[in-house]
Design an enzyme around this catalytic site. Structure first.
Site, PDB file in Angstrom:
ATOM      1  N   THR A  38     -20.531  -3.569  -2.311  1.00 38.53           N
ATOM      2  CA  THR A  38     -21.750  -3.796  -3.106  1.00 38.53           C
ATOM      3  C   THR A  38     -22.957  -2.972  -2.635  1.00 38.53           C
ATOM      4  O   THR A  38     -24.078  -3.230  -3.075  1.00 38.53           O
ATOM      5  CB  THR A  38     -22.124  -5.299  -3.062  1.00 38.53           C
ATOM      6  N   TYR A  50       0.859  -1.195   0.000  1.00 38.67           N
ATOM      7  CA  TYR A  50       0.000   0.000   0.000  1.00 38.67           C
ATOM      8  C   TYR A  50       0.889   1.238   0.000  1.00 38.67           C
ATOM      9  O   TYR A  50       1.368   1.690   1.032  1.00 38.67           O
ATOM     10  CB  TYR A  50      -0.939   0.020   1.204  1.00 38.67           C
TER      11      TYR A  50
HETATM   12  N1  LIG Z   1      -6.357  -8.587   1.114  1.00 43.39           N
HETATM   13  C1  LIG Z   1      -6.662  -7.951   0.011  1.00 43.39           C
HETATM   14  O1  LIG Z   1      -6.419  -8.432  -1.107  1.00 43.39           O
HETATM   15  C2  LIG Z   1      -7.312  -6.608   0.111  1.00 43.39           C
HETATM   16  C3  LIG Z   1      -7.828  -5.961  -1.030  1.00 43.39           C
HETATM   17  C4  LIG Z   1      -8.435  -4.717  -0.873  1.00 43.39           C
HETATM   18  C5  LIG Z   1      -8.520  -4.148   0.396  1.00 43.39           C
HETATM   19  N2  LIG Z   1      -7.990  -4.785   1.475  1.00 43.39           N
HETATM   20  C6  LIG Z   1      -8.087  -4.224   2.848  1.00 43.39           C
HETATM   21  O2  LIG Z   1      -9.456  -4.022   3.130  1.00 43.39           O
HETATM   22  C7  LIG Z   1      -9.673  -2.678   3.564  1.00 43.39           C
HETATM   23  C8  LIG Z   1     -11.039  -2.234   3.124  1.00 43.39           C
HETATM   24  O3  LIG Z   1     -11.191  -2.386   1.735  1.00 43.39           O
HETATM   25  P1  LIG Z   1     -11.525  -1.173   0.765  1.00 43.39           P
HETATM   26  O4  LIG Z   1     -11.001   0.098   1.325  1.00 43.39           O
HETATM   27  O5  LIG Z   1     -11.092  -1.573  -0.586  1.00 43.39           O
HETATM   28  O6  LIG Z   1     -13.107  -1.206   0.722  1.00 43.39           O
HETATM   29  P2  LIG Z   1     -14.271  -0.610   1.637  1.00 43.39           P
HETATM   30  O7  LIG Z   1     -13.802  -0.430   3.020  1.00 43.39           O
HETATM   31  O8  LIG Z   1     -15.475  -1.457   1.410  1.00 43.39           O
HETATM   32  O9  LIG Z   1     -14.584   0.782   0.947  1.00 43.39           O
HETATM   33  C9  LIG Z   1     -13.710   1.848   0.955  1.00 43.39           C
HETATM   34  C10 LIG Z   1     -14.263   2.899   0.010  1.00 43.39           C
HETATM   35  O10 LIG Z   1     -15.473   3.398   0.533  1.00 43.39           O
HETATM   36  C11 LIG Z   1     -15.344   4.803   0.827  1.00 43.39           C
HETATM   37  N3  LIG Z   1     -15.958   5.000   2.145  1.00 43.39           N
HETATM   38  C12 LIG Z   1     -15.562   4.453   3.322  1.00 43.39           C
HETATM   39  N4  LIG Z   1     -16.400   4.819   4.315  1.00 43.39           N
HETATM   40  C13 LIG Z   1     -17.347   5.609   3.757  1.00 43.39           C
HETATM   41  C14 LIG Z   1     -18.495   6.283   4.267  1.00 43.39           C
HETATM   42  N5  LIG Z   1     -18.829   6.201   5.551  1.00 43.39           N
HETATM   43  N6  LIG Z   1     -19.235   7.021   3.394  1.00 43.39           N
HETATM   44  C15 LIG Z   1     -18.897   7.099   2.093  1.00 43.39           C
HETATM   45  N7  LIG Z   1     -17.841   6.481   1.552  1.00 43.39           N
HETATM   46  C16 LIG Z   1     -17.059   5.741   2.373  1.00 43.39           C
HETATM   47  C17 LIG Z   1     -13.870   5.102   0.831  1.00 43.39           C
HETATM   48  O11 LIG Z   1     -13.625   6.403   0.356  1.00 43.39           O
HETATM   49  P3  LIG Z   1     -13.177   7.593   1.377  1.00 43.39           P
HETATM   50  O12 LIG Z   1     -11.722   7.452   1.547  1.00 43.39           O
HETATM   51  O13 LIG Z   1     -13.579   8.818   0.632  1.00 43.39           O
HETATM   52  O14 LIG Z   1     -13.960   7.412   2.636  1.00 43.39           O
HETATM   53  C18 LIG Z   1     -13.339   4.069  -0.150  1.00 43.39           C
HETATM   54  O15 LIG Z   1     -13.478   4.540  -1.491  1.00 43.39           O
HETATM   55  C19 LIG Z   1      -8.499  -1.902   2.948  1.00 43.39           C
HETATM   56  O16 LIG Z   1      -8.213  -0.723   3.663  1.00 43.39           O
HETATM   57  C20 LIG Z   1      -7.379  -2.903   3.045  1.00 43.39           C
HETATM   58  O17 LIG Z   1      -6.815  -2.830   4.346  1.00 43.39           O
HETATM   59  C21 LIG Z   1      -7.397  -6.002   1.346  1.00 43.39           C
END
Ligand SMILES: NC(=O)c1ccc[n+]([C@@H]2O[C@H](COP(=O)([O-])OP(=O)(O)OC[C@H]3O[C@@H](n4cnc5c(N)ncnc54)[C@H](OP(=O)(O)O)[C@@H]3O)[C@@H](O)[C@H]2O)c1
Length: 285
Positions: free
Chosen positions: A211, A64
């Site tokens: 989703t 990251y």
């Molecule tokens: N192991 C793997 O392969 C893998 C892959 C992907 C991710 N991850 C881990 O999983 C974590 C979470 O995944 P993710 O960040 O991809 O997905 P997520 O948590 O489902 O969604 C994050 C997205 O939603 C937005 N968001 C978050 N809270 C919000 C709210 N209350 N209102 C409106 N928008 C909101 C964020 O933008 P803003 O910044 O504008 O809030 C960002 O664009 C990552 O931080 C990482 O640590 C792991």
């Protein structure tokens, strides 16, 4: 604590007790998860606010930034603030691709880099980010087992694995967690979650809110959200917490406001009827 993290706890690896609602630190980076964040002060404020709110489980990875998210966490988190879960096994290139790289020598190199950036002698949880089709899976896992034996990491986690890979890894080393994509509208890895329950392994669903706007998902989330004066995202997170005792959702955000809203999901109590309606969501239909 009225505005804090009220999720219940899980013992990662049997000995690191954390609140089940954690924080994903992937977004504390630049565009496409490359380079530093546009506003580094704001990113640091998100980390500090997360700790204030009672978040004590934070997920990151060497890839990251690369390195940026780990460095910021290393600089902002005190030793006792949170259990930090990092990962190794993916490379980034200039196009922003995520390239599996499970070569044991590379993994041994990466843990040294992660230790340095996180400013610690032992990483609480180090996860193999994704099996590499060009490297024997068992060889990669042996590298993680060696890191554990050497005291560089306390617990081993896996990510993006099948039940079969989880079972193969468990024959080599104790596996504390599995991190796969999973959310109310994408339950492709339900079998992996159920295996984690059977083995008392933590299941970290990444992309927990992916989703919420999809057809076939949004409507039901909205109905439940309306009943609680909540948002679809909060209901999606609450569903993950209610759906299984071993889930550790790590919603990711670069915004303090969004963080506060996500943490508030830990205080949402869903009824059996609401859970049944959400369980029946079928985005493929
Ligand atoms: N192991 C793997 O392969 C893998 C892959 C992907 C991710 N991850 C881990 O999983 C974590 C979470 O995944 P993710 O960040 O991809 O997905 P997520 O948590 O489902 O969604 C994050 C997205 O939603 C937005 N968001 C978050 N809270 C919000 C709210 N209350 N209102 C409106 N928008 C909101 C964020 O933008 P803003 O910044 O504008 O809030 C960002 O664009 C990552 O931080 C990482 O640590 C792991």
């Amino acid at each position: 604590m009225t505005d804090g993290n009220e999720s219940d706890t899980f013992d990662v690896g049997g000995d690191l007790t954390v609140h089940r609602l954690g924080f994903g630190a992937m977004r504390l980076t630049g565009e496409d998860i490359i380079g530093p964040p546009a506003d580094e002060r704001a990113a640091r404020a998100v980390v500090r606010r997360a700790v204030d709110l009672g978040i004590d489980f934070v997920d990151t990875a060497d890839s990251y930034g690369p390195g940026v998210s780990e460095r910021l966490l290393g600089e902002e988190l005190g030793g006792d603030d949170a259990v930090v879960a990092s990962k190794a096994g993916l490379l980034r290139n200039r196009d922003g691709d995520w390239l599996p790289h499970g070569d044991p020598d590379y993994l041994r190199n990466q843990v040294l880099c992660s230790l340095d950036r996180l400013g610690t002698d032992t990483i609480d949880l180090y996860q193999f980010h994704r099996p590499d089709p060009d490297v024997d899976f068992e060889d990669s896992i042996h590298a993680f087992a060696e890191m554990k034996d050497a005291g560089q990491i306390r617990h081993v986690g896996l990510s993006n694995v099948t039940v079969e890979q989880l079972e193969t890894a468990r024959e080599i080393v104790d596996v504390a967690t599995v991190q796969n994509r999973y959310n109310v509208g994408n339950r492709d890895d339900e079998d992996v979650l159920r295996a984690c329950e059977a083995y008392d392994v933590g299941f970290i669903p990444w992309g927990p809110m992916y989703t919420v706007d999809e057809e076939g998902v949004a409507g039901t989330l909205e109905e439940v959200a309306d009943a609680h004066d909540a948002t679809r995202r909060q209901v999606a997170l609450a569903w993950l917490l209610h759906h299984s005792d071993v889930t550790l959702p790590i919603p990711g955000t670069s915004s303090v406001d969004h963080l506060e809203s996500n943490v508030a999901a830990s205080r949402l109590s869903l009824t059996d009827g609401e859970m049944a309606a959400l369980n029946a969501v079928d985005p493929q239909s």
